[in-house]
Design an enzyme around this catalytic site. Structure first.
Site, PDB file in Angstrom:
ATOM      1  N   HIS A 104      51.938  33.657  76.829  1.00 16.31           N
ATOM      2  CA  HIS A 104      52.042  34.077  78.237  1.00 16.31           C
ATOM      3  C   HIS A 104      50.767  34.745  78.750  1.00 16.31           C
ATOM      4  CE1 HIS A 104      56.082  34.291  76.349  1.00 16.31           C
ATOM      5  NE2 HIS A 104      56.483  33.693  77.460  1.00 16.31           N
ATOM      6  N   ASP A 206      42.815  36.633  31.176  1.00 18.98           N
ATOM      7  CA  ASP A 206      42.921  35.461  30.312  1.00 18.98           C
ATOM      8  C   ASP A 206      41.593  34.710  30.129  1.00 18.98           C
ATOM      9  OD1 ASP A 206      43.578  33.188  28.943  1.00 18.98           O
ATOM     10  OD2 ASP A 206      45.268  32.636  30.204  1.00 18.98           O
ATOM     11  N   HIS A 209      42.186  31.024  27.560  1.00 15.88           N
ATOM     12  CA  HIS A 209      42.516  29.634  27.893  1.00 15.88           C
ATOM     13  C   HIS A 209      41.284  28.746  28.003  1.00 15.88           C
ATOM     14  CE1 HIS A 209      41.109  30.829  31.864  1.00 15.88           C
ATOM     15  NE2 HIS A 209      41.091  29.564  32.209  1.00 15.88           N
ATOM     16  N   HIS A 214      39.565  24.187  29.618  1.00 15.98           N
ATOM     17  CA  HIS A 214      38.340  23.710  30.278  1.00 15.98           C
ATOM     18  C   HIS A 214      37.435  22.917  29.338  1.00 15.98           C
ATOM     19  CE1 HIS A 214      39.569  26.057  33.665  1.00 15.98           C
ATOM     20  NE2 HIS A 214      39.346  27.217  33.077  1.00 15.98           N
ATOM     21  N   ASP A 362      42.801  24.832  35.877  1.00 16.64           N
ATOM     22  CA  ASP A 362      43.620  26.041  36.022  1.00 16.64           C
ATOM     23  C   ASP A 362      44.888  25.742  36.811  1.00 16.64           C
ATOM     24  OD1 ASP A 362      41.877  27.706  34.636  1.00 16.64           O
ATOM     25  OD2 ASP A 362      40.689  28.140  36.418  1.00 16.64           O
TER      26      ASP A 362
HETATM   27 FE1  FES Z   1      54.067  36.290  75.406  1.00 15.65          FE
HETATM   28 FE2  FES Z   1      52.096  36.718  73.687  1.00 15.65          FE
HETATM   29  S1  FES Z   1      52.015  36.796  75.807  1.00 15.65           S
HETATM   30  S2  FES Z   1      54.085  36.099  73.253  1.00 15.65           S
HETATM   31 FE   FE2 Z   2      40.211  28.901  34.012  1.00 14.79          FE
END
Ligand code: FES
Ligand code: FE2
Length: 464
Positions: A104, A206, A209, A214, A362
């Site tokens: 709005h 960790d 691993h 890897h 990962d």
């Molecule tokens: Fe109405 Fe932001 S102006 S939700």
């Molecule tokens: Fe890793």
């Protein structure tokens, strides 16, 4: 701790229930007790250098806008219009003089104050709307630690330096190596269908691993380095040698680990290695020998800000118990030449971006575990976090805080979940800090074989 958590986390014995990665109720509690009460990473100075520069960020699941103010300070506010709750700012980042909600048209200034309401005179005649009461919700506490901006909603949380505690010494080893600090040069964002804690515990703990998960990525990287450096210069044995390294764990949930290589640059990229080695005297002077030469691998600042030695810095935002959204930045030394910065960027792209070789290894582990935890029996069992149980010692080998004598350890993960459990149970910050203070004086992991919890576990069997 409360009885439910006691059952989920038996850290004295190093076991955890898989339910902490899947349970909806725990997840809702995490948003309230962990993410709304901890210091969370918001931005780096160089991401929003000029007045009006902003970026969107998340604190848990809460969207926030982080904005550089005209006086150079930082403000952050909930990215939720106070009219009907629409997102106020919809751009990922940019520069603005003000923000306008696209529903709005309510307008907000750079610190989130409500400044403009369309047709205010007819919609709220006679000054019926007190705009000063309807600004966006401000993040009340923000700190700037060496260019890294963190915020928290919690007025009771300790000051950020106390929150970091001994972790500051380790974190500085990554971000304070060079005069001029760091600079953010790239960002990647992606989603993984797995709980956020899988990612957080990895850099906290960790290292174990890496050589298996890897293995193929390591082979490619090493082969590439070999080709670029030349066979004669390439020391294959040095790369495969598992040097001991250590792990750091904090009573406030942070963790870090490294291989103790005691060599110069750890980069396999020759341009980066050459530049880093050329700055050796500077880093030695700034950090001291112990830290400059070896204490660098990976780390996690509780709950979800993590960094790796290759200059990846990331946040894993929670998205329900079964999903995380990773935001990962490449931060480079500000004083490095442009060509070296570019090499850092490419290197991160190859390794820890969404298409990076290591990242995919990962993620495969995490999402498979998450899938498996759908099973009733899988969720019922206990997971093993017992590595180096009871092995922490304080202030040894010139390392501040609690460390274990090898980086193959679960101490960092146990520390993470111990603090996580305290927060989750609703324990006050005053009590948490008292317990953390207590842990300063001794090894906070049990070593007595006859402790009550261990006796109970021996009777019931480790899988529960
Ligand atoms: Fe109405 Fe932001 S102006 S939700
Ligand atoms: Fe890793």
């Amino acid at each position: 701790m409360d009885p439910v958590l006691d059952d989920l986390l038996d850290l004295d014995n190093g076991t955890i229930s898989g339910a902490i990665f899947t349970d909806e109720e725990i997840y809702e509690k995490e948003l309230e007790q962990v993410f709304a009460r901890s210091w969370l990473f918001l931005a780096h100075d160089t991401m929003i250098p000029k007045a009006g520069d902003f970026l969107q960020q998340y604190m848990g699941e809460d969207p926030v806008v982080v904005v550089r103010q005209k006086d150079g300070s930082i403000a952050a506010f909930l990215n939720q219009c106070s009219h009907r709750g629409m997102r106020i700012c919809r751009a990922d980042k940019g520069n603005a003089k003000a923000f306008m909600c696209s529903f709005h048209g309510w307008g907000y200034d750079l610190s989130g104050n409500l400044t403009h309401v369309p047709h205010e005179d007819v919609a709220y005649p006679g000054g019926a709307l007190d705009k000063s009461q309807w600004g966006a919700r401000r993040v009340p506490r923000i700190t700037n630690y060496k260019g890294f901006i963190f915020g928290t909603w919690d007025l009771e949380a300790p000051e950020f330096v106390d929150y970091l505690g001994d972790m500051a010494w380790y974190f500085d080893g990554y971000i304070d190596r060079y005069e001029g600090g760091m600079e953010a040069i790239a960002v990647h964002k992606w989603v993984i269908p797995a709980n956020w804690k899988f990612n957080a515990e990895q850099p906290a703990s960790d290292m174990y691993h890496a050589e298996v998960s890897h293995a193929s990525a390591m082979q490619v990287m090493n082969r590439n380095a070999q080709q670029r450096i030349g066979d004669s210069e390439f020391n294959r044995e040095a790369l495969y040698e598992v040097s001991p390294g250590q792990q750091f764990t904090s009573p406030l949930g942070h963790g870090s680990g490294w291989f103790d290589r005691r060599i110069g640059s750890l980069s396999l990229n020759p341009e980066i290695a050459e530049w880093e080695n050329s700055r050796r005297d500077e880093t030695l002077e700034r950090l001291g020998e112990r830290r400059a030469l070896s204490v660098r691998g990976h780390g996690n600042i509780f709950p979800n800000f993590m960094f790796l030695m290759n200059n990846t810095f990331r946040v894993t935002h929670p998205r329900g118990p079964g999903e995380m959204e990773i935001w990962a930045w490449t931060l480079v030394p500000k004083t490095a030449p442009d060509e070296v910065k570019e090499q850092y960027r490419i290197n991160v792209l190859r390794t820890f971006s969404p298409g990076g070789m290591f990242e995919q290894d990962d993620a495969e582990n995490w999402l498979e575990i998450q899938r498996i935890l759908r099973g009733h029996m899988a969720r019922k069992g206990r997971l093993n976090y017992r590595m180096q149980l009871g092995a922490t010692a304080r202030d040894v080998d010139d390392l501040p805080g609690l460390t274990t004598p090898h980086c193959y350890s679960d101490a960092g993960a146990r520390g993470l979940y111990r603090h996580w459990g305290r927060l989750l149970s609703g324990m006050t910050w005053a009590e948490i800090m008292r317990l953390a203070e207590e842990a300063q004086g001794f090894d906070h992991e049990p070593t007595a074989p006859d402790s009550l919890a261990q006796a109970r576990a021996a009777k019931e069997g480790p899988r529960g």
